[in-house]
Every structure is written in C-alpha cells, then in structure tokens.
Design a protein around this motif. Sequence first.
Motif, PDB file in Angstrom:
ATOM      1  N   THR A 146      34.353  48.251  28.754  1.00 50.23           N
ATOM      2  CA  THR A 146      34.784  48.090  30.146  1.00 50.23           C
ATOM      3  C   THR A 146      33.718  47.305  30.900  1.00 50.23           C
ATOM      4  O   THR A 146      32.531  47.599  30.774  1.00 50.23           O
ATOM      5  N   CYS A 147      34.129  46.315  31.633  1.00 49.12           N
ATOM      6  CA  CYS A 147      33.190  45.418  32.322  1.00 49.12           C
ATOM      7  C   CYS A 147      32.275  46.220  33.257  1.00 49.12           C
ATOM      8  O   CYS A 147      32.732  47.045  34.042  1.00 49.12           O
ATOM      9  N   SER A 148      30.979  45.980  33.134  1.00 49.77           N
ATOM     10  CA  SER A 148      30.038  46.769  33.925  1.00 49.77           C
ATOM     11  C   SER A 148      29.987  46.301  35.376  1.00 49.77           C
ATOM     12  O   SER A 148      29.643  47.065  36.265  1.00 49.77           O
ATOM     13  N   ARG A 149      30.383  45.051  35.631  1.00 53.57           N
ATOM     14  CA  ARG A 149      30.327  44.560  37.019  1.00 53.57           C
ATOM     15  C   ARG A 149      31.484  45.100  37.856  1.00 53.57           C
ATOM     16  O   ARG A 149      31.276  45.580  38.962  1.00 53.57           O
ATOM     17  N   CYS A 150      32.676  45.060  37.286  1.00 54.90           N
ATOM     18  CA  CYS A 150      33.857  45.455  38.077  1.00 54.90           C
ATOM     19  C   CYS A 150      34.417  46.803  37.646  1.00 54.90           C
ATOM     20  O   CYS A 150      35.466  47.228  38.151  1.00 54.90           O
ATOM     21  N   SER A 151      33.750  47.481  36.714  1.00 55.56           N
ATOM     22  CA  SER A 151      34.227  48.766  36.177  1.00 55.56           C
ATOM     23  C   SER A 151      35.647  48.657  35.622  1.00 55.56           C
ATOM     24  O   SER A 151      36.415  49.619  35.662  1.00 55.56           O
ATOM     25  N   PRO A 203      38.810  36.942  40.897  1.00 52.24           N
ATOM     26  CA  PRO A 203      38.461  37.573  39.617  1.00 52.24           C
ATOM     27  C   PRO A 203      36.965  37.828  39.488  1.00 52.24           C
ATOM     28  O   PRO A 203      36.151  37.090  40.035  1.00 52.24           O
ATOM     29  N   CYS A 204      36.617  38.894  38.787  1.00 54.24           N
ATOM     30  CA  CYS A 204      35.221  39.273  38.539  1.00 54.24           C
ATOM     31  C   CYS A 204      34.484  38.131  37.851  1.00 54.24           C
ATOM     32  O   CYS A 204      35.018  37.482  36.957  1.00 54.24           O
ATOM     33  N   SER A 205      33.269  37.893  38.287  1.00 56.37           N
ATOM     34  CA  SER A 205      32.524  36.739  37.768  1.00 56.37           C
ATOM     35  C   SER A 205      32.035  36.967  36.342  1.00 56.37           C
ATOM     36  O   SER A 205      31.723  36.027  35.629  1.00 56.37           O
ATOM     37  N   VAL A 206      31.967  38.217  35.902  1.00 61.14           N
ATOM     38  CA  VAL A 206      31.496  38.483  34.547  1.00 61.14           C
ATOM     39  C   VAL A 206      32.645  38.411  33.529  1.00 61.14           C
ATOM     40  O   VAL A 206      32.580  37.722  32.531  1.00 61.14           O
ATOM     41  N   CYS A 207      33.731  39.117  33.815  1.00 59.98           N
ATOM     42  CA  CYS A 207      34.824  39.205  32.833  1.00 59.98           C
ATOM     43  C   CYS A 207      35.968  38.258  33.162  1.00 59.98           C
ATOM     44  O   CYS A 207      36.962  38.221  32.453  1.00 59.98           O
ATOM     45  N   ARG A 208      35.854  37.499  34.214  1.00 58.81           N
ATOM     46  CA  ARG A 208      36.886  36.556  34.667  1.00 58.81           C
ATOM     47  C   ARG A 208      38.233  37.252  34.861  1.00 58.81           C
ATOM     48  O   ARG A 208      39.281  36.700  34.537  1.00 58.81           O
TER      49      ARG A 208
HETATM   50 ZN    ZN Z   1      34.491  42.394  35.429  1.00 58.52          ZN
END
Ligand code: ZN
Length: 354
Positions: A146-151, A203-208
Amino acid sequence: MAKDYYQILGVDKKASKEDIKKAFRTLAHKYHPDKKGGDEAKFKEASEAYSILSDDKKRAQYDAYGQTFAQGGAPGGFDFSGFGAEGFEFNMDDLGDIFGGFSDIFGMGNRSRQARGRDISIDIELSFRESVFGVTRRVLITKDSTCSRCSGSGAEPGTKTKQCPTCNGKGQIVESRRSPFGTFSVSSTCTTCKGRRVIPEKPCSVCRGSGIERRQEEITVVVPPGLDDGQVIRMAALGEAISGGATGDLYVKVHVRPDRRFRKEGYNIVMDLPIKVTDALIGSSRTIEALDGNVEIKIPPLRSTDEILRIKGKGVPVGQGKRGDLLIRVRLEFPQKVSSEAKTLLEKLRKEGV
Ligand SMILES: [Zn+2]
Ligand SMILES: [Zn+2]
C-alpha cells in the motif's frame, strides 16, 4: 486431524485436481443454500474442503500435517490454529470457474469478485537449536505494498477525490445477461476506480493514483518452537497488495540444518553418549552439554547396551511451559589399547565372573 477433506468431497487421497473440481461441483450443486433443499452447512464444509484441496500448497500442507499453518494478523504474534479456527477463504474466481455458466443461476454473479494480491513464498534456514526453541527473524522483501504517501487512496495528500465517472460512484458495473433460464444481472468491479467509487482529483505523486507502491519492506517472522524441516508458516495479508482487493499472504518455508549431536523425535531430543566399559559396569556421573546449557547426569550401572537415559523437560517446548525430554542413547566405547596392568586387573575380574 480436524476434518477429513477428502472424505467430505468423497474423493481418494490421490484424486487429481480435475476429480476434486468435479466432486466439488456435484456437491455445490446439491447443497447450494440458494437452491431448494440446499444445505448451507454442507455447502460451507464442501467449500472449505475444496479451498484447501484445490490449492497445491495448502493441499501439500494438509496432506503432510493434517492442517494448514496460519500465522494470523500482525507480525509478531503467531497463531497455529490452522485453517479451521479462522474460517476458510473462498476465492470467487475459483467459484466462477467451477460454476461456469451456472454462476448467475446460483446468484453468485451478483456478488462482486474481489481481486486478491499475489501470495509470496520465501525460505528461511534455521539452526537445529532455533528450530527447537523458535526464533524471530527479520526478512527484507521487495513487494507491492500500500502506497506510503497516500495510504492507498491514490490521491495526493491534501487533495480531494471525485466521484468515478465510469461507474457513477457505484464501484460496480452492472450488466444484464440473458440465459435460457431468464435474465440475470452480472456485476463486476469498475476498472477505473477499482471499486473504490471515487477517483483522485490529483493523483498521488508516488504511486500515480494506483495506491500501490513497490518497495522493500522489513518483515518480522516469528518462528514458533518445535517446527520441523519443510514446515510452512502462513502470515496472512503480508503478501502483495493490490488496488481495490485483499492483500495476498506470505508463506515462509522453514529449512532446518541438521545438528552434529542432536536430532528430534517428536517432542523429544535424542543424542548419543559414548561411555567407557567401567562406567557401564559400576555407573558414573557426567556433565553433558545439552541444547540449552549443561546438565548433570548420573549414569547408573547399565543392565544392557542400547540403554536410554531420560532427562525430563530438556526437550522441545510443547507450550504452557512444558517440554519434551532429552533422551540419551548410551553407546559403549571400548578402549583402543589395554595396558598390561589393566590386563592383570581384567584377568582378576574374569576370575570373579564379571
Ligand atoms: Zn500513493
Ligand atoms: Zn468506478
């Protein structure tokens, strides 16, 4: 052994995957709770049996140990309750496969098929001692998490989400299908929002926006005491994450390095102890190095070779503070050389009738 899954499905232990599928299909038709005269308990039982026997890994575990091993919940605690206690998992994809065109008739088509992340299998090697007493291991695994930036929301933190335009915020796409038995509606998870009903405005910059990030994670594996070579620990939900679905499981296969001195027989630990002929005849005491420290033992005068000395509570932990025993197998060791002085004494013993 809790349940005989083979018996439940009415198949042989050597049954092929195809036979198992066929047997389950027959039972599922017979017992399906949505059907008149169905039997929910029987249906669940058959489903549980099928979920184990149709999975190569679980079937192998079940064949070997009469259960599947589960390490539930958060890393740290372990739970060896096996499958039965935690309920069974049911993979809707399997079910769809089984029922084929019948899934709609049974009302299965109205339930969404939940995607599931991949399971991960790893191997760990333990020393004999670690396998007896258990050990905590940290392992690094690179996996989809699970993306740590956007949970996992897929939205850049601080930004809003909006209703998914594809499914109008329902999370599901519903289609009507005609069959010889009437019209049925079939729903499937919306591919745009992956069933989340909303999509991010930004969209989240880490997981797009996917909510999933591939990264290395440190996982703590608590190996319980008493595992044997080849046993598998299942750590629920520590496999690969997937957007809009359940996370897969992590399977940890244990390899135990053989020990030079000790081996395991059930909950007992067995070792050989060479002793001299004189010790065997008149007894002796000895300090021996057990797995967890030194133990003072008394060797009584032996009545025969192959005698086993039992040291209580120095074996494999059984739980609740109890342990198996240490079994010392006495091996008579004959001297390489006998001095002339010893010979004279032995001659005397011979005369004594020893
Ligand atoms: Zn994310
Ligand atoms: Zn959608």
